[in-house]
Every structure is written in structure tokens, then in C-alpha cells.
Design a protein around this motif. Structure first.
Motif, PDB file in Angstrom:
ATOM      1  N   LEU A   1       0.853  -1.075   0.089  1.00 19.67           N
ATOM      2  CA  LEU A   1       0.014  -0.201   0.052  1.00 19.67           C
ATOM      3  C   LEU A   1       0.964   1.118  -0.070  1.00 19.67           C
ATOM      4  CD1 LEU A   1      -2.745  -0.936   2.540  1.00 19.67           C
ATOM      5  CD2 LEU A   1      -2.976  -0.902   0.169  1.00 19.67           C
ATOM      6  N   ARG A   2       0.675   2.300  -1.151  1.00 22.08           N
ATOM      7  CA  ARG A   2       1.624   3.109  -1.066  1.00 22.08           C
ATOM      8  C   ARG A   2       1.771   3.996   0.070  1.00 22.08           C
ATOM      9  NH1 ARG A   2      -1.775   6.860  -5.216  1.00 22.08           N
ATOM     10  NH2 ARG A   2      -3.528   7.901  -3.864  1.00 22.08           N
ATOM     11  N   THR A   3       3.059   4.322   0.609  1.00 18.71           N
ATOM     12  CA  THR A   3       3.370   5.107   1.860  1.00 18.71           C
ATOM     13  C   THR A   3       3.298   6.597   1.280  1.00 18.71           C
ATOM     14  OG1 THR A   3       5.840   4.880   1.334  1.00 18.71           O
ATOM     15  CG2 THR A   3       4.655   3.188   2.602  1.00 18.71           C
ATOM     16  N   HIS A   4       3.453   7.058   0.155  1.00 13.42           N
ATOM     17  CA  HIS A   4       3.281   8.235  -0.250  1.00 13.42           C
ATOM     18  C   HIS A   4       2.829   8.227  -1.686  1.00 13.42           C
ATOM     19  CE1 HIS A   4       7.847   7.317  -0.579  1.00 13.42           C
ATOM     20  NE2 HIS A   4       7.047   6.627  -1.369  1.00 13.42           N
ATOM     21  N   THR A   5       2.506   9.472  -1.878  1.00 11.80           N
ATOM     22  CA  THR A   5       1.867   9.548  -3.542  1.00 11.80           C
ATOM     23  C   THR A   5       3.149   9.927  -4.565  1.00 11.80           C
ATOM     24  OG1 THR A   5       1.581  11.955  -3.147  1.00 11.80           O
ATOM     25  CG2 THR A   5      -0.367  10.319  -2.801  1.00 11.80           C
ATOM     26  N   SER A   6       4.050   9.684  -3.834  1.00 11.62           N
ATOM     27  CA  SER A   6       5.522   9.987  -4.823  1.00 11.62           C
ATOM     28  C   SER A   6       5.595   8.851  -5.960  1.00 11.62           C
ATOM     29  CB  SER A   6       6.885  10.134  -3.809  1.00 11.62           C
ATOM     30  OG  SER A   6       6.932  10.895  -2.987  1.00 11.62           O
ATOM     31  N   SER A   7       4.950   7.732  -5.456  1.00 10.45           N
ATOM     32  CA  SER A   7       4.696   6.821  -6.582  1.00 10.45           C
ATOM     33  C   SER A   7       4.104   7.320  -7.955  1.00 10.45           C
ATOM     34  CB  SER A   7       4.236   5.587  -5.957  1.00 10.45           C
ATOM     35  OG  SER A   7       2.789   5.853  -5.744  1.00 10.45           O
ATOM     36  N   VAL A   8       3.377   8.322  -7.713  1.00  4.68           N
ATOM     37  CA  VAL A   8       2.468   8.606  -9.089  1.00  4.68           C
ATOM     38  C   VAL A   8       3.503   9.473  -9.661  1.00  4.68           C
ATOM     39  CG1 VAL A   8       0.485  10.098  -9.674  1.00  4.68           C
ATOM     40  CG2 VAL A   8       0.325   8.801  -7.515  1.00  4.68           C
ATOM     41  N   GLN A   9       4.426  10.256  -9.098  1.00  5.58           N
ATOM     42  CA  GLN A   9       5.289  11.018  -9.913  1.00  5.58           C
ATOM     43  C   GLN A   9       6.437  10.178 -10.599  1.00  5.58           C
ATOM     44  OE1 GLN A   9       7.680  13.228  -7.116  1.00  5.58           O
ATOM     45  NE2 GLN A   9       5.646  14.049  -5.952  1.00  5.58           N
ATOM     46  N   VAL A  10       6.646   8.936 -10.016  1.00  7.15           N
ATOM     47  CA  VAL A  10       7.350   8.023 -10.767  1.00  7.15           C
ATOM     48  C   VAL A  10       6.945   7.571 -12.052  1.00  7.15           C
ATOM     49  CG1 VAL A  10       8.493   5.616 -10.693  1.00  7.15           C
ATOM     50  CG2 VAL A  10       8.700   7.397  -8.789  1.00  7.15           C
ATOM     51  N   ARG A  11       5.514   7.103 -11.828  1.00  6.08           N
ATOM     52  CA  ARG A  11       4.608   6.521 -13.108  1.00  6.08           C
ATOM     53  C   ARG A  11       4.772   7.676 -14.131  1.00  6.08           C
ATOM     54  NH1 ARG A  11       1.839   2.163 -12.740  1.00  6.08           N
ATOM     55  NH2 ARG A  11       2.131   0.914 -10.812  1.00  6.08           N
ATOM     56  N   THR A  12       4.377   9.074 -13.539  1.00  8.21           N
ATOM     57  CA  THR A  12       4.338  10.024 -14.464  1.00  8.21           C
ATOM     58  C   THR A  12       5.651  10.346 -15.312  1.00  8.21           C
ATOM     59  OG1 THR A  12       2.780  11.408 -13.262  1.00  8.21           O
ATOM     60  CG2 THR A  12       3.699  12.404 -14.924  1.00  8.21           C
ATOM     61  N   MET A  13       6.616  10.244 -14.765  1.00  6.21           N
ATOM     62  CA  MET A  13       7.991  10.354 -15.595  1.00  6.21           C
ATOM     63  C   MET A  13       8.385   9.141 -16.248  1.00  6.21           C
ATOM     64  SD  MET A  13      10.731  12.050 -12.716  1.00  6.21           S
ATOM     65  CE  MET A  13      10.405  10.980 -11.346  1.00  6.21           C
ATOM     66  N   LEU A  14       7.798   8.092 -15.925  1.00  7.26           N
ATOM     67  CA  LEU A  14       8.026   6.676 -16.879  1.00  7.26           C
ATOM     68  C   LEU A  14       7.200   6.890 -18.003  1.00  7.26           C
ATOM     69  CD1 LEU A  14       8.036   3.930 -14.295  1.00  7.26           C
ATOM     70  CD2 LEU A  14       9.994   4.515 -15.446  1.00  7.26           C
ATOM     71  N   THR A  15       5.992   7.776 -18.159  1.00  2.00           N
ATOM     72  CA  THR A  15       5.044   7.529 -19.193  1.00  2.00           C
ATOM     73  C   THR A  15       5.116   8.906 -20.072  1.00  2.00           C
ATOM     74  OG1 THR A  15       3.323   8.120 -18.051  1.00  2.00           O
ATOM     75  CG2 THR A  15       3.678   5.772 -18.113  1.00  2.00           C
ATOM     76  N   ARG A  16       5.894   9.874 -19.445  1.00  2.32           N
ATOM     77  CA  ARG A  16       5.775  11.123 -20.198  1.00  2.32           C
ATOM     78  C   ARG A  16       7.124  12.007 -20.014  1.00  2.32           C
ATOM     79  NH1 ARG A  16       0.941  14.924 -17.554  1.00  2.32           N
ATOM     80  NH2 ARG A  16       2.446  16.407 -19.003  1.00  2.32           N
ATOM     81  N   GLN A  17       7.294  12.752 -21.317  1.00  2.66           N
ATOM     82  CA  GLN A  17       8.548  13.391 -21.388  1.00  2.66           C
ATOM     83  C   GLN A  17       8.460  14.683 -20.714  1.00  2.66           C
ATOM     84  OE1 GLN A  17      11.625  12.330 -22.738  1.00  2.66           O
ATOM     85  NE2 GLN A  17      10.532  10.496 -22.640  1.00  2.66           N
ATOM     86  N   PRO A  18       9.513  15.460 -20.326  1.00  3.32           N
ATOM     87  CA  PRO A  18       9.313  16.670 -19.675  1.00  3.32           C
ATOM     88  C   PRO A  18       9.001  17.709 -20.857  1.00  3.32           C
ATOM     89  CG  PRO A  18      11.590  15.611 -18.874  1.00  3.32           C
ATOM     90  CD  PRO A  18      10.814  14.596 -20.085  1.00  3.32           C
ATOM     91  N   PRO A  19       8.498  18.971 -20.570  1.00  2.00           N
ATOM     92  CA  PRO A  19       8.256  19.323 -19.025  1.00  2.00           C
ATOM     93  C   PRO A  19       7.057  18.736 -18.454  1.00  2.00           C
ATOM     94  CG  PRO A  19       7.499  20.835 -20.922  1.00  2.00           C
ATOM     95  CD  PRO A  19       8.057  19.951 -21.480  1.00  2.00           C
ATOM     96  N   ILE A  20       7.180  18.520 -17.110  1.00  2.00           N
ATOM     97  CA  ILE A  20       6.214  18.089 -16.311  1.00  2.00           C
ATOM     98  C   ILE A  20       5.940  19.048 -15.182  1.00  2.00           C
ATOM     99  CG2 ILE A  20       5.590  16.003 -14.620  1.00  2.00           C
ATOM    100  CD1 ILE A  20       7.648  14.267 -16.417  1.00  2.00           C
TER     101      ILE A  20
END
Length: 380
Positions: free
Chosen positions: A211-230
Motif C-alpha cells: 500500500l503506497r506510503t506516499h503519492t511520490s509513486s505517482v510522480q514515478v509513473r508520470t516520469m516513466l510515461t511522459r517526457q518533460p516538461p512535467i
């Protein structure tokens, strides 16, 4: 006729006199008219219709009369008694009607359905605050990102430069759902070909499920699927193995932000968070930064807000953590740290709500007491 052990002398026939009977009838009527309620009227009945009432005693005197006078005397006595009984019944009906009318007024119940008998449902103050934060950052050009609450251990820890032996990954802090090498929940597979940061356990393949301990995992998933700028914020529920008390809960809410672009510096981070603080706590909000350490940001800081009206006295209160995204995190998510830089921050939404409204018990925010929501104001 006589009654045994009754001292009454039937030879005294004064009560059979028409005037005496008329007086008995009038006395009964006056007494009944003076009764204020049915109970008082009932209490008067024995005195005018009981065994010792004048008309009852007059009936006993009939036996002392000559046979020729008995019929006429009995007729007068019976007529007087019927008149008294009719007066009693009439007064009883009047008092019953008056009592019923009084009860109808005193115990009236409005059986119509008022407009607010079943009020419309409304959103919880926590939901409203999350939406206010979302509106604030959307107005600044950010997007709102979401992700699964049952998260891969790789996305929750490894990609964020949190090593396998870090205390936060133990059972004392994290709720583990599946051990490494087991099948995770649907929708928790990381992007193909991703690799872990140097020194971590490797890529997402074979990762455990938590169970996620922070929503930082959403940041990881975003960087994995999108190119900057984010430019994103990630509000949502997170889970820790904390004991429930006045200030801790195993389920609470966070909002985290991530910016990845060319030329991002700490100055951008400071300006963003100072604006965020003033929008949450007022235009005069004072803030300060303290150096700190987080594995996923470097340099890192903790962010405090000054509360002159704090329930425990004026003081600085820690609000959240922030810093520049660690190059190891960028590299783990496929972003070139030589080209891009970024900052990240995270605040507790529950703590923000408590600080804004002087709430001392975090349990009040999720116990479902409608008085809590009404005190803070609800919106449909």
C-alpha cells in the motif's frame, strides 16, 4: 325499605319533597358546571349520584309512604336522578371535547415534510480542501495526476532511491500486500524496460506489492510515461502502519508536487511553496526552511509555517518536506539529469485542515460525525 346497619330513619320523608329534589338537581348541576377537567368531574359523581347522594337517600324514603303515594314519589325521584345523570353526561362530553382540543394544540405534530428534513448530501471538508488545492495548482499551470493505491514496491521505494535496507521499507512502517516475485494487483505493472536506480534491487520485474506510503509513486509513473516538461500534483490517500491516536492515522491524505523542466532551481520551489502557504493560511503567512535529508531529493528541506494563534501557543509548525529531485531518481525514471532538473514537495492534507481550523483530533476528520462537517462548512 331499610338497609342493615344503616342509621338512616326511613320514616323521615323530607327528601321526597319536590322542592328538596329540585334543590338536589340544581346543586348537582352547579357542581358539575364548576368542574374544570374530567378527573375533577369524576370526583364529584359519588356526592350526587352515589349511595349517599340526596336522590339515592330519597329513594329509600319511598318505603315509608302509603301505597297510593309510592308511584308518584318514585316517578319524581327517578326523574330527578335521570336529570342529574344527563347533566353529568353532558358536562363530561363538554370537558372531553375541551381536553381533546387542548391536547391537539399542546401535542401538535407537524406531519408535513419540511424542505430540509432530508438535506442533500455534501462533500467532506477533506474533499473540499483537496479540490481547493487542485484548483490552486491548476491555475498555476499544473496537472492533477493519479495512481494506484496498491503500488509496486519498486515505484514506491526503489525508483525513489530508497534502498532495500531502509527502515521505511520494514513492517513497522509499510503495509506489504505481496512479496517480491509474486503477481501484483492488476494495473500495477511498470513500463517495460525500466531499470532501477544504481544500488537498488533493479527494475520493476519481480517487485513486491505494498500500500503506497506516499503519492511520490505517482510522480514515478508520470516520469516513466511522459517526457518533460512535467508540472503535476498528486493528491490522494496513503497508508502507514501508525497507531491511531490524536495526531496519527494509518490512513491519511497527502498532496505531492513535481516539476521537471530545463533550468529549474530552488528559487522556483521556494516561490511556489510560499504562494501555496499564503493561499492556505492567509496572505500574512510566514514561512521558513530548514535543511533536511530525503533520499529522493538533494538538496532537501523541511518547510515550516508560523502560527501565532496555535492552540498550544505561538510557534513554528512543520508543514511538509521538499527539495530538488535527486538525479538518481530522474535517471531511474528515464529522464536525463544533465538536461533536466526538477523539484518535488509533499504536504499532509489532514495536517493542513487541522492547522487551518485548530482541530486537535485527527480522528474527528473521518469518524463521520455530521456536526464536524457542519462546523467547518460543507458544499453540495
Amino acid at each position: 325499605m331499610t338497609y342493615r346497619n344503616d342509621p338512616y330513619d326511613p320514616k323521615q320523608v323530607a327528601l321526597l319533597d319536590p322542592a328538596a329534589l329540585a334543590e338536589a338537581v340544581d346543586a348537582a348541576r352547579r357542581a358539575f358546571a364548576a368542574a374544570a377537567d374530567p378527573d375533577e368531574l369524576t370526583g364529584l359523581r359519588p356526592a350526587h349520584l352515589g349511595d349517599r347522594a340526596p336522590v339515592s337517600l330519597a329513594r329509600r324514603e319511598i318505603g315509608a309512604l302509603p301505597p297510593a303515594a309510592k308511584a308518584e314519589a318514585g316517578k319524581r325521584v327517578n326523574e330527578a336522578r335521570r336529570t342529574i345523570e344527563a347533566g353529568f353526561a353532558e358536562r363530561r362530553a363538554e370537558l372531553d371535547r375541551a381536553e381533546a382540543a387542548r391536547v391537539l394544540v399542546a401535542e401538535r405534530v407537524d406531519v408535513t415534510l419540511p424542505y430540509d428534513r432530508c438535506p442533500r448530501g455534501a462533500r467532506h471538508p477533506m474533499t473540499l480542501l483537496m479540490e481547493q488545492i487542485g484548483d490552486l495548482f491548476v491555475g498555476m499551470g499544473y496537472e492533477i495526476a493519479e495512481g494506484p493505491e496498491a503500488e509496486l514496491e519498486w515505484a514506491n521505494f526503489d525508483a525513489l532511491n530508497i534502498p532495500p535496507d531502509h527502515p521505511a521499507r520494514g513492517l513497522m512502517d509499510t503495509v506489504h500486500l505481496a512479496a517480491p516475485g509474486t503477481t501484483g494487483a492488476p494495473g500495477t505493472t511498470a513500463a517495460p524496460g525500466t531499470t532501477g536506480a544504481p544500488g537498488t534491487t533493479g527494475g520493476a520485474e519481480g517487485s513486491g506489492l505494498v500500500l503506497r506510503t506516499h503519492t511520490s509513486s505517482v510522480q514515478v509513473r508520470t516520469m516513466l510515461t511522459r517526457q518533460p516538461p512535467i508540472y503535476i500534483i498528486c493528491p490522494g490517500r496513503v497508508y502507514r502502519t501508525d497507531e491511531l491516536d490524536a495526531t496519527h492515522s494509518p490512513v491519511f491524505h497527502q498532496v505531492e508536487g513535481l516539476v521537471v523542466d530545463r533550468g529549474i532551481t530552488m528559487a522556483h520551489l521556494r516561490g511556489t511553496l510560499e504562494h501555496f502557504a499564503r493561499m492556505m493560511f492567509g496572505a500574512d503567512a510566514r514561512v521558513r526552511w530548514r535543511p533536511h535529508y530525503f533520499p529522493f531529493t538533494e538538496p532537501s528541506a523541511e518547510f515550516d509555517v508560523w502560527f501565532p494563534q496555535h492552540r498550544a501557543g505561538p510557534r513554528w509548525v512543520e508543514w511538509g518536506g521538499c527539495g530538488m529531485v535527486n538525479p538518481r531518481v530522474l535517471r531511474a525514471c528515464g529522464v536525463d539529469p544533465e538536461v533536466y532538473s526538477g523539484f518535488a514537495f509533499g504536504m499532509g492534507i489532514d495536517r493542513t485542515l487541522m492547522l487551518r481550523h485548530g482541530i486537535s483530533e485527527i480522528r474527528d476528520t473521518f469518524e463521520g460525525d455530521v456536526r464536524f462537517s457542519r462546523a467547518l462548512g460543507v458544499e453540495a
